[in-house]
Scaffold this active site. Structure first.
Site, PDB file in Angstrom:
ATOM      1  N   LYS A   1       6.913  -9.107  -5.619  1.00  0.00           N
ATOM      2  CA  LYS A   1       5.393  -8.330  -5.721  1.00  0.00           C
ATOM      3  C   LYS A   1       4.540  -9.839  -5.926  1.00  0.00           C
ATOM      4  O   LYS A   1       5.129 -10.565  -6.804  1.00  0.00           O
ATOM      5  CB  LYS A   1       5.510  -7.448  -7.053  1.00  0.00           C
ATOM      6  CG  LYS A   1       4.213  -7.028  -7.468  1.00  0.00           C
ATOM      7  CD  LYS A   1       4.364  -5.800  -8.157  1.00  0.00           C
ATOM      8  CE  LYS A   1       2.718  -5.397  -8.577  1.00  0.00           C
ATOM      9  NZ  LYS A   1       1.999  -5.176  -7.162  1.00  0.00           N
TER      10      LYS A   1
ATOM     11  N   HIS B   1       8.797  -4.491 -11.890  1.00  0.00           N
ATOM     12  CA  HIS B   1       8.924  -4.340 -10.433  1.00  0.00           C
ATOM     13  C   HIS B   1       9.911  -5.384  -9.605  1.00  0.00           C
ATOM     14  O   HIS B   1      10.492  -6.338 -10.441  1.00  0.00           O
ATOM     15  CB  HIS B   1       7.540  -4.657  -9.933  1.00  0.00           C
ATOM     16  CG  HIS B   1       6.490  -3.588 -10.071  1.00  0.00           C
ATOM     17  ND1 HIS B   1       5.941  -3.256 -11.168  1.00  0.00           N
ATOM     18  CD2 HIS B   1       6.187  -2.543  -9.115  1.00  0.00           C
ATOM     19  CE1 HIS B   1       5.135  -2.183 -10.998  1.00  0.00           C
ATOM     20  NE2 HIS B   1       5.221  -1.942  -9.885  1.00  0.00           N
TER      21      HIS B   1
HETATM   22  N1  NAD Z   1      -0.547   2.327  -4.448  1.00  0.00           N
HETATM   23  C1  NAD Z   1       0.680   2.525  -4.220  1.00  0.00           C
HETATM   24  O1  NAD Z   1       1.495   3.639  -4.793  1.00  0.00           O
HETATM   25  C2  NAD Z   1       1.532   1.193  -3.928  1.00  0.00           C
HETATM   26  C3  NAD Z   1       2.927   1.398  -4.026  1.00  0.00           C
HETATM   27  C4  NAD Z   1       3.557   0.269  -3.515  1.00  0.00           C
HETATM   28  C5  NAD Z   1       2.890  -0.840  -3.212  1.00  0.00           C
HETATM   29  N2  NAD Z   1       1.578  -0.980  -3.398  1.00  0.00           N
HETATM   30  C6  NAD Z   1       0.808  -2.154  -3.243  1.00  0.00           C
HETATM   31  O2  NAD Z   1       0.647  -2.290  -1.881  1.00  0.00           O
HETATM   32  C7  NAD Z   1       0.591  -3.595  -1.288  1.00  0.00           C
HETATM   33  C8  NAD Z   1       1.606  -3.751  -0.365  1.00  0.00           C
HETATM   34  O3  NAD Z   1       2.944  -3.737  -0.812  1.00  0.00           O
HETATM   35  P1  NAD Z   1       4.263  -4.138   0.046  1.00  0.00           P
HETATM   36  O4  NAD Z   1       5.268  -4.344  -0.947  1.00  0.00           O
HETATM   37  O5  NAD Z   1       4.144  -3.166   1.229  1.00  0.00           O
HETATM   38  O6  NAD Z   1       3.838  -5.490   0.323  1.00  0.00           O
HETATM   39  P2  NAD Z   1       4.230  -6.203   1.665  1.00  0.00           P
HETATM   40  O7  NAD Z   1       4.260  -7.645   1.656  1.00  0.00           O
HETATM   41  O8  NAD Z   1       5.759  -5.854   2.197  1.00  0.00           O
HETATM   42  O9  NAD Z   1       3.655  -5.849   2.990  1.00  0.00           O
HETATM   43  C9  NAD Z   1       2.105  -6.204   3.251  1.00  0.00           C
HETATM   44  C10 NAD Z   1       1.799  -6.094   4.609  1.00  0.00           C
HETATM   45  O10 NAD Z   1       0.625  -6.426   4.976  1.00  0.00           O
HETATM   46  C11 NAD Z   1       0.752  -7.172   6.218  1.00  0.00           C
HETATM   47  N3  NAD Z   1      -0.752  -8.117   6.174  1.00  0.00           N
HETATM   48  C12 NAD Z   1      -1.127  -9.182   5.448  1.00  0.00           C
HETATM   49  N4  NAD Z   1      -2.253  -9.430   5.899  1.00  0.00           N
HETATM   50  C13 NAD Z   1      -2.896  -8.353   6.737  1.00  0.00           C
HETATM   51  C14 NAD Z   1      -3.996  -8.029   7.357  1.00  0.00           C
HETATM   52  N5  NAD Z   1      -5.197  -8.947   7.230  1.00  0.00           N
HETATM   53  N6  NAD Z   1      -4.322  -7.031   8.510  1.00  0.00           N
HETATM   54  C15 NAD Z   1      -3.057  -6.213   8.296  1.00  0.00           C
HETATM   55  N7  NAD Z   1      -1.852  -6.451   7.620  1.00  0.00           N
HETATM   56  C16 NAD Z   1      -1.902  -7.570   7.001  1.00  0.00           C
HETATM   57  C17 NAD Z   1       1.391  -8.397   5.623  1.00  0.00           C
HETATM   58  O11 NAD Z   1       2.089  -8.994   7.052  1.00  0.00           O
HETATM   59  C18 NAD Z   1       2.686  -7.463   5.347  1.00  0.00           C
HETATM   60  O12 NAD Z   1       3.482  -6.892   6.385  1.00  0.00           O
HETATM   61  C19 NAD Z   1       0.730  -4.367  -2.591  1.00  0.00           C
HETATM   62  O13 NAD Z   1      -0.657  -4.703  -3.120  1.00  0.00           O
HETATM   63  C20 NAD Z   1       1.363  -3.356  -3.657  1.00  0.00           C
HETATM   64  O14 NAD Z   1       1.139  -3.810  -4.968  1.00  0.00           O
HETATM   65  C21 NAD Z   1       0.868   0.343  -4.067  1.00  0.00           C
HETATM   66  O1  LIG Z   2       5.857  -2.659  -5.219  1.00  0.00           O
HETATM   67  C1  LIG Z   2       4.736  -3.026  -5.589  1.00  0.00           C
HETATM   68  O2  LIG Z   2       4.067  -3.924  -5.231  1.00  0.00           O
HETATM   69  C2  LIG Z   2       3.839  -1.752  -6.196  1.00  0.00           C
HETATM   70  N1  LIG Z   2       2.350  -2.063  -6.610  1.00  0.00           N
HETATM   71  C3  LIG Z   2       1.836  -1.091  -7.092  1.00  0.00           C
HETATM   72  C4  LIG Z   2       1.151  -1.497  -8.394  1.00  0.00           C
HETATM   73  O3  LIG Z   2       0.866  -2.885  -8.735  1.00  0.00           O
HETATM   74  O4  LIG Z   2       0.885  -0.838  -9.318  1.00  0.00           O
HETATM   75  C5  LIG Z   2       2.472   0.337  -7.326  1.00  0.00           C
HETATM   76  C6  LIG Z   2       3.868   0.314  -7.544  1.00  0.00           C
HETATM   77  C7  LIG Z   2       4.751  -0.659  -6.512  1.00  0.00           C
END
Ligand code: NAD
Ligand SMILES: O=C(O)C1=N[C@H](C(=O)O)CCC1
Length: 249
Positions: A138, A134
Site C-alpha cells: 500500500k 494493511h
Molecule cells: N475503497 C475501497 O474499498 C478500497 C479497497 C482496496 C483498495 N482501495 C484503494 O484503491 C487504490 C488501488 O489499490 P490497489 O491495491 O488495487 O493498487 P494497485 O497498485 O494494485 O492498482 C492500481 C492500478 O492502477 C493503475 N494505474 C496507475 N495509473 C493509472 C492511470 N492513469 N489510469 C489507469 N490506471 C492507472 C496501475 O498500473 C495499477 O494497475 C488504492 O488507493 C487503495 O487504497 C480502496
Molecule cells: O489495500 C488498500 O490499499 C486499501 N485501501 C483502502 C484505504 O486506504 O482505506 C481501503 C482498504 C484497502
C-alpha cells in the site's frame, strides 16, 4: 430485461481493478465496455454510463474531472482525497447537473458499519484511537478508511461537546503516537500477509470497547462497489462514503 449499465474500469490491471473486472463480468445487470490501466487513453471510458476508479492517489482526481466532462458517473475507491480535492470535484459537478460521483474509502460493508458504530460510541468514551493494518504494498498511510473513521469520530465528539482523549505524553520519538487526524490518533501497521484491517479502541475507566473489521480477501469490497455502480446515477453531485447509500450517513 431492462438495459444493462455500461461500465468502464480504470486501474483494471491492479489488485482491486482486476477483482472489480471479474465482479462486473459476473453481474447480469452490468456490461463491461472498457478496461483501462496506466498509459491507456481515457476517452475509451466515454461510452460508459459508470466508470469505476481503483488507480493511484496521484491520478484519481484528474481521471474524475475528465469523466465528469464526458458526462460519465464515477465510483471512486482510490484513496488520497483531501478536503481541497473533494471541493474541486463538488464545484465541477455544480456545472454538470445530473452527473454523480461517489468517493468511498472503503466498500466493505463491515468496514462501513464499523465506522458508523465507532462514531456513535465515540461520544460516550473518554479515549479513542484508531489502528489500521494493511499489506505492505500500500502506498498511502494512514489509510483512507482510518482517516474517514477518525473524521467521523471527531465530528461526533465535537457535536457532543466531548474534549480530546487524555494524553500525558510530553516526550516521544517522532511518530510514536501516530498521526493526528482531527485530534484523533491514527496508527498504521504494514505487514506481509494482511489485506485490510481496522481497529477502533474506545476506553473509559475500567472498560474498553474494541470495534474490529477484517477484509481477508478483496472480494469483500465487491458488494459495495456494485451497489455504488447501481446507485450513483440516482445520486447527482458528490457523495463521500458508502454509508450514505446504506442510510447510515
Ligand atoms: N475503497 C475501497 O474499498 C478500497 C479497497 C482496496 C483498495 N482501495 C484503494 O484503491 C487504490 C488501488 O489499490 P490497489 O491495491 O488495487 O493498487 P494497485 O497498485 O494494485 O492498482 C492500481 C492500478 O492502477 C493503475 N494505474 C496507475 N495509473 C493509472 C492511470 N492513469 N489510469 C489507469 N490506471 C492507472 C496501475 O498500473 C495499477 O494497475 C488504492 O488507493 C487503495 O487504497 C480502496
Ligand atoms: O489495500 C488498500 O490499499 C486499501 N485501501 C483502502 C484505504 O486506504 O482505506 C481501503 C482498504 C484497502
Amino acid at each position: 430485461m431492462s438495459e444493462r449499465i455500461k461500465v468502464a474500469v480504470l486501474g483494471a490491471a491492479g489488485r482491486m481493478g482486476s477483482t472489480v473486472v471479474r465482479a462486473v463480468q459476473g453481474a447480469d445487470d452490468l456490461e463491461l465496455v472498457a478496461t483501462l490501466d496506466a498509459g491507456d487513453d481515457l476517452s475509451a471510458a466515454a461510452g460508459a454510463d459508470v466508470a469505476i476508479d481503483f488507480t493511484v492517489p496521484a491520478v484519481t482526481e484528474s481521471n474524475v474531472h475528465a469523466l465528469i466532462d464526458a458526462g460519465v458517473h464515477v465510483v471512486v475507491g482510490t484513496t488520497g482525497w483531501d478536503d481541497e480535492s473533494k471541493a474541486r470535484v463538488r464545484d465541477h459537478l455544480a456545472d454538470r447537473p445530473g452527473v454523480g460521483v461517489l468517493i468511498a474509502p472503503n466498500f466493505a460493508l463491515g468496514a462501513v458499519f464499523a465506522m458508523a458504530f465507532a462514531a456513535r460510541a465515540a461520544a460516550w468514551f473518554e479515549s479513542v484511537e484508531v489502528i489500521e493494518l494493511h499489506h505492505p504494498d500500500k502506498v498511502d498511510a494512514p489509510s483512507g478508511t482510518a482517516q474517514h473513521t477518525a473524521a467521523a469520530i471527531a465530528a461526533a465528539r465535537t457535536a457532543a461537546g466531548v474534549g480530546p482523549s487524555p494524553d500525558a505524553t510530553t516526550q516521544e520519538l517522532d511518530g510514536a503516537r501516530g498521526a493526528d487526524v482531527d485530534g484523533v490518533r491514527v496508527h498504521a501497521v504494514r505487514l506481509r500477509g494482511l489485506v485490510a484491517h481496522e481497529e477502533i479502541l474506545l476506553g473509559n475507566a475500567g472498560e474498553q470497547l474494541t470495534i474490529r473489521h477484517d477484509s481477508f480477501d478483496r472480494v469483500s469490497f465487491m458488494p459495495g462497489v456494485l451497489l455504488g455502480v447501481r446507485q450513483v446515477g440516482s445520486h447527482p453531485g458528490l457523495t463521500v462514503g458508502l454509508e450514505h447509500l446504506l442510510d447510515l450517513g
